[in-house]
Write a protein that holds these residues in place. Structure first.
Motif, mmCIF file in Angstrom:
data_model
loop_
_atom_site.group_PDB
_atom_site.id
_atom_site.type_symbol
_atom_site.label_atom_id
_atom_site.label_comp_id
_atom_site.label_asym_id
_atom_site.label_seq_id
_atom_site.Cartn_x
_atom_site.Cartn_y
_atom_site.Cartn_z
ATOM 1 N N THR A 88 0.834 -1.208 0.000
ATOM 2 C CA THR A 88 0.000 0.000 0.000
ATOM 3 C C THR A 88 0.869 1.258 0.000
ATOM 4 O O THR A 88 0.599 2.225 -0.726
ATOM 5 C CB THR A 88 -0.932 0.006 1.220
ATOM 6 O OG1 THR A 88 -1.781 -1.145 1.174
ATOM 7 C CG2 THR A 88 -1.800 1.261 1.229
ATOM 8 N N ILE A 89 1.926 1.243 0.809
ATOM 9 C CA ILE A 89 2.851 2.385 0.853
ATOM 10 C C ILE A 89 3.506 2.578 -0.510
ATOM 11 O O ILE A 89 3.598 3.705 -1.025
ATOM 12 C CB ILE A 89 3.913 2.176 1.945
ATOM 13 C CG1 ILE A 89 3.271 2.237 3.329
ATOM 14 C CG2 ILE A 89 5.023 3.230 1.830
ATOM 15 C CD1 ILE A 89 4.194 1.846 4.463
ATOM 16 N N GLN A 90 3.969 1.488 -1.118
ATOM 17 C CA GLN A 90 4.579 1.578 -2.450
ATOM 18 C C GLN A 90 3.586 2.119 -3.475
ATOM 19 O O GLN A 90 3.942 2.940 -4.326
ATOM 20 C CB GLN A 90 5.056 0.200 -2.905
ATOM 21 C CG GLN A 90 6.293 -0.309 -2.208
ATOM 22 C CD GLN A 90 6.753 -1.610 -2.836
ATOM 23 O OE1 GLN A 90 7.207 -1.636 -3.976
ATOM 24 N NE2 GLN A 90 6.612 -2.704 -2.115
ATOM 25 N N HIS A 91 2.347 1.656 -3.371
ATOM 26 C CA HIS A 91 1.315 2.091 -4.323
ATOM 27 C C HIS A 91 1.111 3.608 -4.264
ATOM 28 O O HIS A 91 1.149 4.298 -5.293
ATOM 29 C CB HIS A 91 -0.003 1.376 -4.024
ATOM 30 C CG HIS A 91 -1.176 1.933 -4.769
ATOM 31 N ND1 HIS A 91 -1.431 1.638 -6.102
ATOM 32 C CD2 HIS A 91 -2.153 2.794 -4.383
ATOM 33 C CE1 HIS A 91 -2.510 2.276 -6.492
ATOM 34 N NE2 HIS A 91 -2.972 2.984 -5.478
ATOM 35 N N TYR A 92 0.913 4.128 -3.070
ATOM 36 C CA TYR A 92 0.634 5.560 -2.948
ATOM 37 C C TYR A 92 1.877 6.419 -3.188
ATOM 38 O O TYR A 92 1.770 7.579 -3.596
ATOM 39 C CB TYR A 92 -0.009 5.861 -1.598
ATOM 40 C CG TYR A 92 -1.467 5.450 -1.577
ATOM 41 C CD1 TYR A 92 -2.409 6.139 -2.342
ATOM 42 C CD2 TYR A 92 -1.886 4.339 -0.851
ATOM 43 C CE1 TYR A 92 -3.740 5.749 -2.354
ATOM 44 C CE2 TYR A 92 -3.223 3.934 -0.858
ATOM 45 C CZ TYR A 92 -4.134 4.647 -1.623
ATOM 46 O OH TYR A 92 -5.452 4.252 -1.656
#
Length: 336
Positions: A88-92
């Motif tokens: 999720t962190i990588q996505h955002y």
């Protein structure tokens, strides 16, 4: 009349401070050459490196390029809490940088590889029509004479050749792959050759050496061949034409890899992550097996399945993938 100028980076840029790490020197040089040549458009083969510079600059020329890590692919559905949070962190993070580069009025087209659905998703998400899809081309290189090779693979029916190819850092998942081979039945070790080809970066050298020494200690009957150097395209061709199984089980990786096509060209089985675009391509074209990149047990199971396939003469058929990812189609889709 269309004139195309190719600029190949031959300068070495340092990465000692933040200013250098985010490629301001490189962007300044690119912009300088573009202005001197008076070009109408600059095409950048790896656009991701220059998102900040492009997003906060307006240029008299248009800018297009290839995005290798689009945000829409970065997601894990069936995984533990920690992995989901990381994804999720990588996505955002990727969404943040995509928003930055899309600020620039100079951006013309952003290409993503092997993912036509993805370009539609991104265009809809950002309310734009800038994103396009193109194939990741599989090039043909002339293979050198075996006698000129630093290591000559001695093909025989007793050995199954597994290959790890590319810059040898943590992204190659060396730790989990080594553990996976250690979990195999020791009786088949004598029938395995592990070929590791690529330059080991200085910051990873000590850890890599430790892992290799542990691997040799735990698996003395596996033939381990390490080629610690950057190899030419022709040498890469030679090694892949002699590869049975290509190991591209990358962690935190959600896009495509050119090694998938390289293996498909020679009908070599690929072991790939069980998430992201490469998993879809592997399943759609039946190019190999999906693995949980964080699980040595799962990787070991797929290594063994591939081992049995090769011994039984059951290779994949990569013909369709190879033909549908030609350099000619790549250039046509880029409008070159």
């Amino acid at each position: 009349m269309i004139r195309i100028n190719f600029f190949i980076r031959i300068r070495t840029f340092g990465t000692r401070n933040l200013f250098e790490k985010i490629k301001f020197k490189e962007w300044k040089l690119i912009k300088h050459h573009a202005l001197v040549l008076g070009v109408d458009e600059v095409f950048i083969m790896e656009l991701t490196k220059y998102e900040i510079q492009i997003g906060f600059n307006k240029t008299p020329f248009k800018i297009s390029g290839i995005e290798f890590r689009p945000s829409h692919r970065i997601k894990i559905e069936n995984a533990g809490f920690t992995k989901k949070i990381s994804a999720t962190i990588q996505h955002y993070k990727r969404v943040f940088f995509e928003n930055i580069i899309l600020r620039s009025p100079s951006i013309h087209e952003i290409f993503i590889l092997n993912d036509p659905k993805g370009s539609e998703i991104l265009n809809k998400y950002y309310s734009t029509n800038i994103f396009r899809c193109t194939v990741d081309p599989v090039y043909d290189y002339e293979k050198p004479d075996a006698s000129s090779m630093p290591y000559w693979i001695k093909r025989n029916n007793r050995k199954v050749v597994y290959t790890i190819f590319g810059a040898l850092d943590w992204r190659k998942n060396i730790k989990n792959i080594f553990e996976a081979f250690t979990l195999l039945d020791k009786q088949i070790h004598q029938h395995i050759e592990l070929l590791i080809i690529g330059k080991i970066p200085e910051y990873f050298a000590d850890e890599f050496e430790l892992r290799v020494n542990m691997f040799i200690r735990d698996n003395p009957d596996i033939e381990l061949v390490l080629i610690n150097e950057f190899v030419s395209d022709s040498h890469m061709e030679y090694y892949f034409c002699n590869t049975d199984v290509s190991l591209v089980v990358y962690p935190k990786f959600y896009g495509s890899s050119g090694l998938l096509g390289r293996a498909a060209k020679y009908n070599s089985i690929s072991l790939v992550p069980n998430v992201g675009l490469m998993a879809e391509l592997c399943e759609d074209y039946k190019l190999g097996y999906l693995c949980d990149p964080y699980s040595p047990t799962d990787i070991s199971l797929k290594i063994f399945k591939a081992f049995n396939d090769i011994l039984n003469g059951e290779r994949i058929d990569g013909t369709s993938f190879y033909r549908e990812h030609s350099p000619e189609l790549f250039l046509n889709q880029l409008n070159f």
